[in-house]
Each structure stands twice: as structure tokens, then as C-alpha cells.
Write a protein that holds these residues in place. Structure first.
Motif, PDB file in Angstrom:
ATOM      1  N   GLY A   1       5.109  16.225  -0.673  1.00 33.35           N
ATOM      2  CA  GLY A   1       6.237  15.606   0.010  1.00 33.35           C
ATOM      3  C   GLY A   1       6.014  14.135   0.290  1.00 33.35           C
ATOM      4  O   GLY A   1       6.967  13.343   0.294  1.00 33.35           O
ATOM      5  N   ASP A   2       4.758  13.734   0.519  1.00 29.93           N
ATOM      6  CA  ASP A   2       4.468  12.325   0.748  1.00 29.93           C
ATOM      7  C   ASP A   2       4.713  11.508  -0.513  1.00 29.93           C
ATOM      8  O   ASP A   2       5.184  10.365  -0.442  1.00 29.93           O
ATOM      9  CB  ASP A   2       3.020  12.157   1.202  1.00 29.93           C
ATOM     10  N   VAL A   3       4.384  12.072  -1.653  1.00 29.78           N
ATOM     11  CA  VAL A   3       4.621  11.395  -2.924  1.00 29.78           C
ATOM     12  C   VAL A   3       6.124  11.224  -3.148  1.00 29.78           C
ATOM     13  O   VAL A   3       6.591  10.162  -3.564  1.00 29.78           O
ATOM     14  CB  VAL A   3       3.980  12.160  -4.089  1.00 29.78           C
ATOM     15  N   THR A   4       6.876  12.261  -2.851  1.00 33.64           N
ATOM     16  CA  THR A   4       8.331  12.204  -3.021  1.00 33.64           C
ATOM     17  C   THR A   4       8.945  11.118  -2.146  1.00 33.64           C
ATOM     18  O   THR A   4       9.800  10.346  -2.598  1.00 33.64           O
ATOM     19  CB  THR A   4       8.955  13.563  -2.676  1.00 33.64           C
TER      20      THR A   4
ATOM     21  N   ASP B   1       0.880  -1.178   0.000  1.00 31.77           N
ATOM     22  CA  ASP B   1       0.000   0.000   0.000  1.00 31.77           C
ATOM     23  C   ASP B   1       0.913   1.222   0.000  1.00 31.77           C
ATOM     24  O   ASP B   1       1.200   1.812   1.038  1.00 31.77           O
ATOM     25  CB  ASP B   1      -0.910  -0.036   1.229  1.00 31.77           C
ATOM     26  N   VAL B   2       1.391   1.570  -1.187  1.00 29.82           N
ATOM     27  CA  VAL B   2       2.459   2.565  -1.328  1.00 29.82           C
ATOM     28  C   VAL B   2       2.031   3.944  -0.832  1.00 29.82           C
ATOM     29  O   VAL B   2       2.804   4.655  -0.189  1.00 29.82           O
ATOM     30  CB  VAL B   2       2.939   2.617  -2.801  1.00 29.82           C
ATOM     31  N   LEU B   3       0.806   4.329  -1.121  1.00 30.56           N
ATOM     32  CA  LEU B   3       0.279   5.627  -0.671  1.00 30.56           C
ATOM     33  C   LEU B   3      -0.948   5.386   0.207  1.00 30.56           C
ATOM     34  O   LEU B   3      -2.068   5.384  -0.288  1.00 30.56           O
ATOM     35  CB  LEU B   3      -0.075   6.517  -1.876  1.00 30.56           C
ATOM     36  N   SER B   4      -0.758   5.090   1.560  1.00 27.18           N
ATOM     37  CA  SER B   4       0.507   5.475   2.194  1.00 27.18           C
ATOM     38  C   SER B   4       0.935   4.504   3.301  1.00 27.18           C
ATOM     39  O   SER B   4       2.007   4.659   3.866  1.00 27.18           O
ATOM     40  CB  SER B   4       0.373   6.868   2.831  1.00 27.18           C
ATOM     41  N   PHE B   5       0.091   3.522   3.659  1.00 27.43           N
ATOM     42  CA  PHE B   5       0.340   2.689   4.837  1.00 27.43           C
ATOM     43  C   PHE B   5       1.728   2.050   4.822  1.00 27.43           C
ATOM     44  O   PHE B   5       2.464   2.122   5.808  1.00 27.43           O
ATOM     45  CB  PHE B   5      -0.735   1.609   4.967  1.00 27.43           C
TER      46      PHE B   5
ATOM     47  N   GLY C   1      -1.166  10.060  -6.856  1.00 27.28           N
ATOM     48  CA  GLY C   1      -0.137  11.078  -6.701  1.00 27.28           C
ATOM     49  C   GLY C   1      -0.688  12.475  -6.902  1.00 27.28           C
ATOM     50  O   GLY C   1      -0.374  13.410  -6.148  1.00 27.28           O
ATOM     51  N   ARG C   2      -1.522  12.634  -7.897  1.00 29.02           N
ATOM     52  CA  ARG C   2      -2.139  13.939  -8.147  1.00 29.02           C
ATOM     53  C   ARG C   2      -3.088  14.324  -7.021  1.00 29.02           C
ATOM     54  O   ARG C   2      -3.197  15.498  -6.652  1.00 29.02           O
ATOM     55  CB  ARG C   2      -2.878  13.911  -9.484  1.00 29.02           C
ATOM     56  N   GLU C   3      -3.774  13.329  -6.469  1.00 30.54           N
ATOM     57  CA  GLU C   3      -4.679  13.600  -5.351  1.00 30.54           C
ATOM     58  C   GLU C   3      -3.919  14.162  -4.154  1.00 30.54           C
ATOM     59  O   GLU C   3      -4.331  15.152  -3.536  1.00 30.54           O
ATOM     60  CB  GLU C   3      -5.398  12.313  -4.961  1.00 30.54           C
ATOM     61  N   LEU C   4      -2.790  13.530  -3.819  1.00 32.54           N
ATOM     62  CA  LEU C   4      -1.997  14.010  -2.700  1.00 32.54           C
ATOM     63  C   LEU C   4      -1.390  15.374  -2.981  1.00 32.54           C
ATOM     64  O   LEU C   4      -1.414  16.270  -2.134  1.00 32.54           O
ATOM     65  CB  LEU C   4      -0.889  13.003  -2.381  1.00 32.54           C
ATOM     66  N   THR C   5      -0.839  15.548  -4.172  1.00 40.15           N
ATOM     67  CA  THR C   5      -0.228  16.820  -4.525  1.00 40.15           C
ATOM     68  C   THR C   5      -1.267  17.939  -4.507  1.00 40.15           C
ATOM     69  O   THR C   5      -1.009  19.043  -4.010  1.00 40.15           O
ATOM     70  CB  THR C   5       0.424  16.732  -5.913  1.00 40.15           C
TER      71      THR C   5
ATOM     72  N   ASN D   1     -11.223   8.982  -0.428  1.00 38.12           N
ATOM     73  CA  ASN D   1      -9.873   9.339  -0.845  1.00 38.12           C
ATOM     74  C   ASN D   1      -8.862   8.374  -0.249  1.00 38.12           C
ATOM     75  O   ASN D   1      -9.221   7.379   0.385  1.00 38.12           O
ATOM     76  CB  ASN D   1      -9.552  10.803  -0.481  1.00 38.12           C
ATOM     77  N   ILE D   2      -7.577   8.660  -0.442  1.00 42.82           N
ATOM     78  CA  ILE D   2      -6.508   7.762  -0.008  1.00 42.82           C
ATOM     79  C   ILE D   2      -6.584   7.473   1.486  1.00 42.82           C
ATOM     80  O   ILE D   2      -6.238   6.380   1.938  1.00 42.82           O
ATOM     81  CB  ILE D   2      -5.135   8.375  -0.378  1.00 42.82           C
TER      82      ILE D   2
END
Length: 240
Positions: A217-220, A34-38, A207-211, A150-151
Motif C-alpha cells: 500500500g505504501d508503494v501504491t 525521497d519517494v520511499l518514503s520521507f 518497491g519490491r522490498e516494501l511489497t 533497508n528503506i
């Protein structure tokens, strides 16, 4: 049935809770991705000498038990499900981490009797090495997201599973590392292994949702490949 468990391959891949059930019939190791984000947050916590207590989403009893065990509950302090919130978490912290996908799947995976690992892009090779040490077959469970929320599980009721780029890539990076050690990949795992392109993380839907919500920064943090030696494994309900 063996066909659903992808029998005959050392490394297999499926999605969500149904994937846990299918792969858990035969796999000695289940890796929840679960890469984004757990999984990324768990990697960062464990990498700093902390531990993570996965809690099923909206499980008030689970949260109460976590508090009773002395855990810090994500969202009730400066620490949350977001990777950027735990980059300075003190060593030794036990963080209870509710999550709609990764934490819930870890709990389900543990119920199968398999060894349970939490994998992401950051620790792909470390997770592969730990899985090899534990022995196979290895089932990679891409968590996916859910339509309607959402995520972070905010929004309406959970809808159907939404396969997502980030979890396919995370699982694929682990599959590729296992293939490098001579392990055979199911077609599902092999396709994921060919999909790894961390530059795509920022442009995918999640990624776009988080940005868009100010969390670039979480995506990075999540998009860094093989920068961690942590291999979080569940023991008595805790990832360490």
C-alpha cells in the motif's frame, strides 16, 4: 567549482549529501526527493493540514527537542515513516519524522541558506510551481538509499549511497514540470525527466522490498503522480 554545481542551467540534479553540498553553493531552492518514503509521507501529512519536523537519523538530541516542542514522534504512536500510517492523521499534528535519507538531507539543505522543499511524485507539479515562485536556480536532490540498511534504516551500518529508481523518477517528474515552464535543465535533470514511468515503481528494488515486507500500500500511495497540491517548505525547521 561551477562544474560540480552544474552552473548555467535553471534546474540541476544531484544525489545525497554530496549533492546538497554541490548544488547548495549556487541554488536558491533545494528540493529533497525521497519517494520511499520521507517525501511521500510528508506530502500526505501536509496535505491534511499537519506539519513535519525532520529529524536526523539516530539523533537522540533531535528527538528530545522535538518532544519538548510538542511534536508526536514517528514510531512512538500509530504514525511512522510509512505513508499508509498517516493517511488519517489529524489536521494540526506536528509529526517529528526521523529518516535516514530525506529528513537528514532536509536538515543539511537548510544549512546552505537555500529555500528547502520536500518533493515526490504525488506533488511534482505543486513543487515546481512553488520553486518558480521562489526563484532559481533550482537544485533537485535525489536522496537515494544506502547499502547495508533497508528503506527505514534498519540493519547494519550505513554503506555507500545507492542511487535508486524511485528518487530519480521523483526528481525527474519535478524537472519535467519545470521544463514545461520554460526552465532549462542540466543533462542530469533532463535524463531524469525522461525516466518517469510510475508503473516501474512496484518492480524496482525499493518497491519490491516494501511489497515483500507487506507494505504494498505504501508503494501504491507513492506511485500516484500529481494528485496533491501540497508543497511542503521548511520554515524555522518545520515543513508545512
Amino acid at each position: 567549482m561551477g562544474i560540480w554545481a552544474q552552473s548555467g542551467y535553471d534546474v540541476r540534479l544531484d544525489w545525497g549529501g554530496e549533492g546538497v553540498a554541490a548544488l547548495g553553493r549556487e541554488c536558491a531552492v533545494l528540493v529533497v526527493v525521497d519517494v520511499l518514503s520521507f517525501s511521500t509521507t510528508t506530502d500526505l501529512v501536509v496535505g491534511r493540514g499537519g506539519r513535519v519536523l525532520p529529524v536526523r537519523w539516530r539523533d537522540e538530541r533531535g528527538v528530545a527537542l522535538a518532544r519538548a516542542a510538542g511534536a508526536v514522534v514517528a514510531g512512538e504512536s500509530e504514525f511512522t515513516l510509512r505513508p499508509s500510517s498517516v493517511t488519517e492523521i489529524p489536521p494540526g499534528t506536528l509529526l517529528a519524522l526521523p529518516s535516514p535519507n530525506g529528513a537528514t538531507l532536509c536538515d543539511a539543505a537548510a544549512a546552505t541558506g537555500a529555500h528547502v522543499l520536500a518533493g515526490c511524485l504525488r506533488n511534482a507539479s505543486a513543487i515546481a510551481a512553488k520553486a518558480l515562485e521562489l526563484g532559481g536556480p533550482v537544485g533537485l536532490v535525489a536522496a537515494g538509499e544506502r547499502w547495508g540498511v533497508n528503506i527505514f534504516g534498519e540493519g547494519g551500518e550505513f554503506g555507500p549511497l545507492r542511487p535508486c529508481v524511485e528518487d530519480q523518477m521523483g526528481a525527474g517528474a519535478i524537472a519535467a514540470a519545470l521544463a514545461g515552464h520554460g526552465r532549462s535543465l542540466s543533462p542530469e535533470a533532463a535524463l531524469a525527466a525522461r525516466s518517469v514511468d510510475v508503473t516501474a515503481l512496484a518492480g524496482c528494488v525499493s518497491g519490491r522490498e516494501l511489497t515483500g515486507s507487506g507494505h504494498e500500500g505504501d508503494v501504491t500511495l507513492a506511485a500516484r503522480l500529481d494528485v496533491s497540491d501540497a508543497a511542503p517548505m521548511m520554515r524555522e525547521g518545520v515543513l508545512a
